[in-house]
Every structure is written in C-alpha cells, then in structure tokens.
Design a protein around this motif. Structure first.
Motif, PDB file in Angstrom:
ATOM      1  N   VAL A   1       4.305  10.291  -6.815  1.00  0.00           N
ATOM      2  CA  VAL A   1       5.430  10.698  -7.668  1.00  0.00           C
ATOM      3  C   VAL A   1       4.916  11.008  -9.074  1.00  0.00           C
ATOM      4  N   LYS A   2       4.067  10.155  -9.591  1.00  0.00           N
ATOM      5  CA  LYS A   2       3.509  10.364 -10.942  1.00  0.00           C
ATOM      6  C   LYS A   2       2.701  11.657 -10.998  1.00  0.00           C
ATOM      7  N   ARG A   3       1.834  11.868 -10.018  1.00  0.00           N
ATOM      8  CA  ARG A   3       0.994  13.078 -10.010  1.00  0.00           C
ATOM      9  C   ARG A   3       1.834  14.346  -9.873  1.00  0.00           C
TER      10      ARG A   3
ATOM     11  N   LYS B   1       0.845  -1.208   0.000  1.00  0.00           N
ATOM     12  CA  LYS B   1       0.000   0.000   0.000  1.00  0.00           C
ATOM     13  C   LYS B   1       0.875   1.252   0.000  1.00  0.00           C
ATOM     14  N   HIS B   2       1.868   1.270   0.874  1.00  0.00           N
ATOM     15  CA  HIS B   2       2.802   2.385   0.973  1.00  0.00           C
ATOM     16  C   HIS B   2       3.514   2.607  -0.364  1.00  0.00           C
ATOM     17  N   ALA B   3       4.028   1.527  -0.950  1.00  0.00           N
ATOM     18  CA  ALA B   3       4.764   1.625  -2.214  1.00  0.00           C
ATOM     19  C   ALA B   3       3.877   2.167  -3.334  1.00  0.00           C
ATOM     20  N   LEU B   4       2.639   1.698  -3.403  1.00  0.00           N
ATOM     21  CA  LEU B   4       1.731   2.148  -4.455  1.00  0.00           C
ATOM     22  C   LEU B   4       1.377   3.622  -4.291  1.00  0.00           C
ATOM     23  N   VAL B   5       1.114   4.053  -3.057  1.00  0.00           N
ATOM     24  CA  VAL B   5       0.780   5.461  -2.814  1.00  0.00           C
ATOM     25  C   VAL B   5       1.965   6.356  -3.184  1.00  0.00           C
ATOM     26  N   VAL B   6       3.178   5.969  -2.813  1.00  0.00           N
ATOM     27  CA  VAL B   6       4.357   6.758  -3.171  1.00  0.00           C
ATOM     28  C   VAL B   6       4.494   6.835  -4.694  1.00  0.00           C
TER      29      VAL B   6
ATOM     30  N   PRO C   1      12.249  10.704  -5.099  1.00  0.00           N
ATOM     31  CA  PRO C   1      11.575   9.707  -4.260  1.00  0.00           C
ATOM     32  C   PRO C   1      12.523   8.798  -3.485  1.00  0.00           C
ATOM     33  N   GLN C   2      12.255   8.677  -2.193  1.00  0.00           N
ATOM     34  CA  GLN C   2      12.912   7.744  -1.281  1.00  0.00           C
ATOM     35  C   GLN C   2      14.435   7.789  -1.383  1.00  0.00           C
TER      36      GLN C   2
ATOM     37  N   ASP D   1       9.891  10.010   1.909  1.00  0.00           N
ATOM     38  CA  ASP D   1       9.298   9.262   0.801  1.00  0.00           C
ATOM     39  C   ASP D   1       9.376  10.048  -0.502  1.00  0.00           C
ATOM     40  N   ILE D   2       9.146  11.350  -0.429  1.00  0.00           N
ATOM     41  CA  ILE D   2       9.259  12.206  -1.611  1.00  0.00           C
ATOM     42  C   ILE D   2       9.799  13.558  -1.166  1.00  0.00           C
TER      43      ILE D   2
END
Length: 177
Positions: free
Chosen positions: A47-49, A38-43, A62-63, A77-78
């Motif tokens: 990042v994309k947005r 979940k954490h990885a997908l949200v990051v 990122p990270q 994270d970002i």
C-alpha cells in the motif's frame, strides 16, 4: 434433497452487515483466512509503495469490498481504483484498474475461485503474491472468463501496472520486505 442457497449482493449486505471475515463469491459466502503478521506487513508495505508511486493517479483501496454483480462482493487485499468519490457506492468492475491478492494460506481460493471471477468481471489486471513460493503472478487481459497473459515475477524483478506505464514497483524477497 439438500439444495444450496445463493445470495445476491443486497441480501448478503443486509444479512451479514457487521460480520467480519466473510466475502461473497459467486453467490456463496466464504469465510476468509485469518490475516497473519507476514500477510499484514506485506499488504501495508505494498500500500505504501503503490501510494508513493501513483500519488493521485489512483485510489489505493486496501482490504475493502468491491461489487461485482450479480453475486459477488470480494475483499481483495488491495484494489487500485479510478480516482473518484466512492461515498455513495462501493467500487464496481469499471472502477478497478488492478487487484492484488496476497496469498499465504488462501492461494487455492485466490487462484481457483477469485481469479476466474475477476476475469469474468473484466478486471484488466490481477496480481497474486504467493508468499509460500515467493512469486508474484501477474494476470492480464481477460477474455471469455480467462486471463490471456500470465507472467511470473521473481524477487528482484519489477512489476509495472498495466494502466501506469513507466511506474515500476520492485518485487523483493520476503526477507527484504
């Protein structure tokens, strides 16, 4: 009597080179929480947005570590950075426009250890995305080691980075990520 040992940035980088999952916060080495799906997908989606919304106005980092002397090298994270070449040195506080921490199991550390560190370093804005409560905490305007503004955004509201007026990043429910 036992005594704690505090690391400087150069010593940390020398002794922990190649060691993953650790960061230096106020001279102390912290083991980072494992990154779940979940954490990885949200990051990844953030990042994309941010990259799409900002284009070349900022570097989305990122990270990766940032240097906050005298004794901190956190890995937010970002980080949104001023657009320049960071080939020779890691970004420092004056390069940072916004930091984002995605908190699934690390909320206590993000709020009570990292946030005060970021405020003392003069980071103008920090977002803490609390995945357990589905809230986006926006902290701005550090003064004397504290953030003087704290807003909580609920799903459906938009976050607007302080340095990029008019750029709106929608904050959605977790199921919509």
């Amino acid at each position: 009597m036992a005594q704690r040992y505090r690391f400087g940035i150069e010593e940390f980088e020398r002794l922990f080179q190649g060691v993953t999952g650790v960061e230096l916060l106020d001279g102390e080495v912290y083991q980072m929480s494992p990154i779940g799906p979940k954490h990885a997908l949200v990051v990844a989606r953030l990042v994309k947005r941010l990259t799409e919304a900002l284009g070349n106005q900022a570097l989305v980092w990122p990270q990766n570590p940032v240097r906050l002397p005298p004794g901190s090298e956190p890995q937010p994270d970002i980080a949104l950075l001023k657009p320049k070449d960071y080939w020779e040195a890691l970004p420092s506080a004056e390069d940072i426009l916004l930091l984002v921490e995605v908190s699934e199991s690390s909320l206590d550390c993000d709020r009570n250890v990292k946030l005060p560190l970021y405020a003392r370093s003069g980071i103008p804005e920090v977002w803490i995305l609390d995945l357990s409560e589905n809230r986006l905490h926006v902290f701005r305007h550090p003064k004397e080691g504290l953030y003087t503004e704290h807003r909580i955004l609920l799903p459906g509201e938009e976050a607007e980075p302080l340095h990029f007026p008019g750029v709106r990043i929608p904050w959605l429910t977790l199921s919509a990520w």
